[in-house]
Design an enzyme around this catalytic site. Structure first.
Site, short mmCIF file in Angstrom:
data_model
loop_
_atom_site.label_atom_id
_atom_site.label_comp_id
_atom_site.label_asym_id
_atom_site.label_seq_id
_atom_site.Cartn_x
_atom_site.Cartn_y
_atom_site.Cartn_z
CG HIS A 30 -1.83 1.15 1.47
ND1 HIS A 30 -3.02 1.12 0.96
CD2 HIS A 30 -1.81 2.12 2.06
CE1 HIS A 30 -3.86 2.00 1.19
NE2 HIS A 30 -2.91 2.87 1.99
CG ASP A 40 -5.39 2.69 4.89
OD1 ASP A 40 -4.69 2.16 5.81
OD2 ASP A 40 -5.19 3.57 3.99
CG MET A 65 -9.86 6.32 5.02
SD MET A 65 -8.04 5.56 4.68
CE MET A 65 -7.16 6.03 5.95
CG MET A 79 -0.38 11.46 2.47
SD MET A 79 0.11 11.28 4.42
CE MET A 79 -0.52 9.45 4.72
CG HIS A 123 -5.13 5.58 0.33
ND1 HIS A 123 -4.99 5.46 1.52
CD2 HIS A 123 -5.91 6.54 -0.08
CE1 HIS A 123 -5.99 6.23 2.06
NE2 HIS A 123 -6.64 6.66 0.99
N GLY A 169 0.38 4.58 12.51
CA GLY A 169 0.38 4.52 14.00
C GLY A 169 -0.76 5.27 14.72
N GLY A 213 -4.75 1.83 11.44
CA GLY A 213 -4.95 1.09 13.00
C GLY A 213 -5.12 -0.34 13.33
CG ASP A 243 -0.64 5.46 2.76
OD1 ASP A 243 -2.01 5.33 2.56
OD2 ASP A 243 -0.21 4.77 3.66
C1 DX5 Z 1 -2.96 6.97 6.68
C2 DX5 Z 1 -2.78 5.93 5.77
C3 DX5 Z 1 -2.45 4.58 6.11
C4 DX5 Z 1 -1.44 4.38 7.17
C5 DX5 Z 1 -1.73 3.01 7.87
O1 DX5 Z 1 -3.42 7.93 6.38
O2 DX5 Z 1 -3.66 5.80 4.62
O3 DX5 Z 1 -2.20 3.66 4.90
O4 DX5 Z 1 -0.15 4.21 6.48
O5 DX5 Z 1 -0.82 2.95 8.96
P1 DX5 Z 1 -1.29 2.35 10.44
O6 DX5 Z 1 -1.67 0.92 9.78
O7 DX5 Z 1 -0.08 2.30 11.23
O8 DX5 Z 1 -2.31 3.16 10.92
ZN ZN Z 2 -3.58 4.37 3.02
#
Ligand code: DX5
Ligand code: ZN
Length: 229
Positions: free
Chosen positions: A33, A179, A140, A37, A66, A148, A181, A35
């Protein structure tokens, strides 16, 4: 269909990203995955196009991209081109896509799965009109932006409601991805609620043995199998 365990590389050690991706690949990750941003849609800036291009050079597992950015309609295809032939799925946030129908069509025109993500406060009704066109719906389970964070428990009934909607539909059956936690303590409950694809960042990368964690996650999901409530 097989349930998928998908490490989120946002929690990897970026100083040795290639090694980390190889390690989760050997440990049995189904996809990785990625991410993306932009500092606008979420208060963090992470991975961009050059990183996706670099990942490509190591022959990674299928990439699940994502997009947590303000203008996904503009960038979805650019990310596909940067990561081909390893891009399996591109997911855009419903809150920020202004031309969702065409963006999904563009993603699919590359032979890539098209996903739509919903933030915790976004209601399921927002995807009603596009259910027929999506390959995957990402629920989400934290506010997007950082790895984290703590899993939001009230997302379990939301996943369950989405499972019911999809099961009752005669048409398209998108996968449900979760996705945020996700870890060994909650993956079983999330699986029982009806998820198919389990993203986990710190739940995998902050453990000693990626292989053991991924296997234990698979076992938990297996135990939950068939028990959708
Ligand atoms: C959060 C991301 C997640 C994140 C997940 O904005 O979209 O993909 O990296 O990380 P954990 O599993 O530690 O919450
Ligand atoms: Zn993500």
């Amino acid at each position: 269909m097989k349930k998928l365990i998908v490490p989120s590389i946002l929690s990897a050690d970026f100083a040795k990203l290639g090694d980390e991706i190889n390690a989760v690949q050997e440990a049995g990750a189904d996809w990785i995955h990625v991410d993306v941003m932009d500092g606008h849609f979420v208060p963090n800036i992470s991975i961009g196009i050059p990183v996706v291009e670099a990942i490509k050079s190591i022959g990674p597992p299928p990439m699940d991209i994502h997009l947590m950015i303000d203008n996904p309609d503009e960038f979805a295809e650019i990310f596909i081109e940067s990561g081909q032939p390893f891009v399996k799925l591109v997911t855009v946030q419903i809150e920020t896509s202004k031309l969702l129908y065409s963006t999904l069509a563009k993603i699919k025109s590359h032979g890539v799965m098209a996903g739509v993500a919903l933030n915790p406060a976004t209601p399921l009704s927002s995807v009603e009109e596009i259910l027929t066109y999506v390959d995957l719906i990402l629920i989400m389970t934290v506010e997007p932006g950082f790895s984290g964070q703590k899993f939001i428990k009230t997302m379990i009934p939301k996943i369950r409601r989405l499972r019911n909607i999809i099961d009752k539909s005669d048409n398209n059956k998108p996968l449900i991805e979760v996705d945020g936690g996700i870890n060994l303590d909650n993956i079983r409950d999330v699986a029982e609620a009806g998820a198919d694809v389990f993203v986990s960042g710190s739940g995998i990368f902050k453990t000693k043995s990626y292989a053991e964690t991924i296997q234990e996650m698979r076992d938990m999901v297996e135990i939950a199998g068939g028990k959708h409530l």
